[in-house]
Enzyme design. Structure first.
Site, PDB file in Angstrom:
ATOM      1  CE1 TYR A  36     -13.108 -27.449  -9.218  1.00  8.34           C
ATOM      2  CE2 TYR A  36     -14.879 -28.749 -10.669  1.00  8.34           C
ATOM      3  CZ  TYR A  36     -14.235 -27.332 -10.062  1.00  8.34           C
ATOM      4  OH  TYR A  36     -14.864 -26.455 -10.403  1.00  8.34           O
ATOM      5  CG  HIS A  47      -2.779 -22.912   8.264  1.00 13.44           C
ATOM      6  ND1 HIS A  47      -3.241 -22.579   9.516  1.00 13.44           N
ATOM      7  CD2 HIS A  47      -3.702 -21.855   7.405  1.00 13.44           C
ATOM      8  CE1 HIS A  47      -4.375 -21.959   9.516  1.00 13.44           C
ATOM      9  NE2 HIS A  47      -4.501 -21.315   8.212  1.00 13.44           N
ATOM     10  CE  LYS A  95     -12.803 -28.427 -13.109  1.00 13.54           C
ATOM     11  NZ  LYS A  95     -13.543 -27.202 -13.376  1.00 13.54           N
ATOM     12  CD  GLU A 115     -11.901 -18.503 -15.466  1.00 15.87           C
ATOM     13  OE1 GLU A 115     -12.088 -19.833 -16.116  1.00 15.87           O
ATOM     14  OE2 GLU A 115     -11.218 -18.653 -14.350  1.00 15.87           O
ATOM     15  CG  LEU A 164      -9.955 -24.232 -15.146  1.00 19.80           C
ATOM     16  CD1 LEU A 164      -9.221 -24.897 -13.940  1.00 19.80           C
ATOM     17  CD2 LEU A 164     -11.355 -24.866 -15.065  1.00 19.80           C
TER      18      LEU A 164
HETATM   19  N1  PDD Z   1     -16.674 -25.888 -14.282  1.00 16.66           N
HETATM   20  N2  PDD Z   1     -13.552 -21.638 -15.851  1.00 16.66           N
HETATM   21  C1  PDD Z   1     -14.028 -21.992 -14.394  1.00 16.66           C
HETATM   22  C2  PDD Z   1     -13.900 -21.089 -13.345  1.00 16.66           C
HETATM   23  C3  PDD Z   1     -14.783 -23.289 -14.428  1.00 16.66           C
HETATM   24  O1  PDD Z   1     -15.091 -23.771 -13.103  1.00 16.66           O
HETATM   25  C4  PDD Z   1     -14.862 -24.202 -15.551  1.00 16.66           C
HETATM   26  C5  PDD Z   1     -15.512 -25.527 -15.549  1.00 16.66           C
HETATM   27  C6  PDD Z   1     -14.626 -23.836 -16.915  1.00 16.66           C
HETATM   28  C7  PDD Z   1     -14.744 -24.496 -17.969  1.00 16.66           C
HETATM   29  O2  PDD Z   1     -13.826 -25.704 -17.982  1.00 16.66           O
HETATM   30  P1  PDD Z   1     -14.147 -26.926 -18.901  1.00 16.66           P
HETATM   31  O3  PDD Z   1     -14.315 -26.936 -20.141  1.00 16.66           O
HETATM   32  O4  PDD Z   1     -12.849 -27.867 -18.768  1.00 16.66           O
HETATM   33  O5  PDD Z   1     -15.282 -27.506 -18.069  1.00 16.66           O
HETATM   34  C8  PDD Z   1     -13.789 -22.410 -16.898  1.00 16.66           C
HETATM   35  C9  PDD Z   1     -16.941 -26.890 -13.952  1.00 16.66           C
HETATM   36  C10 PDD Z   1     -17.847 -27.497 -15.314  1.00 16.66           C
HETATM   37  C11 PDD Z   1     -17.478 -27.171 -12.704  1.00 16.66           C
HETATM   38  O6  PDD Z   1     -17.015 -26.394 -11.889  1.00 16.66           O
HETATM   39  O7  PDD Z   1     -18.683 -27.793 -12.651  1.00 16.66           O
END
Ligand code: PDD
Length: 290
Positions: A36, A105, A150, A182, A206
């Site tokens: 996503y 799978h 992601k 993170e 990520l």
């Molecule tokens: N999530 N790390 C993880 C595990 C995340 O799910 C996200 C963002 C980030 C930050 O990435 P970015 O700056 O590109 O939004 C880091 C999104 C916002 C979500 O799952 O809704």
């Protein structure tokens, strides 16, 4: 269920949300086999679209899916989803799964990916969170070893975020082998003696688009910024800690595990970085930045 959007995109069609249907045999539903993106929309423009599309390419390649659309096609799908009369900032959610097939799978041959997207109003963090900062807790990073993808399979992230909420905090700061990776849904920055430190890219984080922008802004303004492993001791002795994401932007963390970070208030480096970030956003809205 009521929806804040009038239409969603599903496999080439624009439909009212209640009329969009996905098979129970979709591999996204059965295996969490998909990826996503979340793209913020400021002043009606898709923020850092090229960066989001290149991370999308990386996620798709990592799970061996072909990108079903060109950048131009994505742009027109997203643009059509935006609420034209909506004055508020929005965000696009895009999900691509491997598609529908009997449960097995192994990848089914000749399967068509399921593509789903919608726009919704962007819910900013409450102003008091920005003014006072938020609480976080540290937890073991129980996720897999491909956090750079992601992936829609977010069970570990959901468990970790809920654990933070249950402890009265807004985010879980994840720790793997004594090193901060993170947040459950954000990247983490530490400020120490006037320098910024954030985890290096690799398979355990990520690559956040907001993270990259903060690093870029820091370097453009002569703020020292290191992409280095953040040890738990460094987190505990930090002057400031921030989380970053597309939806939460740059939010100060002022309590970790019930202890104040620095003096327990958002710090001067946050004030400076947030002002620079807002300037960047303003330039973007005026068409002077990407
Ligand atoms: N999530 N790390 C993880 C595990 C995340 O799910 C996200 C963002 C980030 C930050 O990435 P970015 O700056 O590109 O939004 C880091 C999104 C916002 C979500 O799952 O809704």
């Amino acid at each position: 269920m009521t929806h804040p959007m009038s239409q969603v995109y599903l496999n080439g069609q624009y439909l009212p949300p209640d009329q969009a249907r996905v098979s129970v045999f979709d591999r996204g539903f059965i295996f969490g086999d998909g990826i996503y993106e979340v793209i913020p929309v400021f002043g009606g423009r898709l923020f850092r679209l090229a960066h989001h599309l290149s991370r999308l390419d990386a996620s798709l390649a990592a799970i061996r899916l072909r990108n079903p659309h060109t950048a131009q096609e994505w742009n027109s799908i997203f643009t059509r989803l935006l609420e034209k009369d909506g004055k508020d900032d929005q965000s696009i959610y895009l999900q691509i799964t491997r598609g529908v097939a009997p449960r097995d799978h192994a990848f089914p041959p000749n399967i068509t990916p399921t593509v789903f997207a919608y726009a919704q109003p962007l819910k900013y963090s409450p102003p008091e969170q920005l003014a006072q900062g938020v609480a976080a807790v540290t937890t073991a990073d129980i996720r897999w070893a491909r956090c750079d993808i992601k992936a829609i399979a977010l069970l570990a992230n959901a468990l970790l975020r809920q654990q933070a909420i249950d402890q009265g905090a807004v985010e879980a700061i994840l720790v793997r082998d004594g090193v901060v990776t993170e947040g459950a849904a954000s990247n983490i920055f530490v400020v120490k003696n006037g320098r910024l430190i954030t985890a290096p890219k690799g398979s355990f984080i990520l690559p956040g688009i907001t993270r990259d922008l903060v690093v870029e802004i820091a370097r453009a303004h002569g703020i020292n910024c290191d992409e280095l492993p953040v040890k738990l001791e460094t987190l505990s002795s930090a002057d400031e800690v921030w989380l970053t994401s597309s939806t939460k932007e740059i939010l100060p963390i002022t309590r970790i595990d019930d202890k104040p970070v620095g003096n327990g208030k958002p710090g001067p480096m946050h004030t400076r970085m947030f002002a620079l970030y807002k300037d960047y956003k303003q330039a973007f809205i005026q068409g002077k930045a990407d």
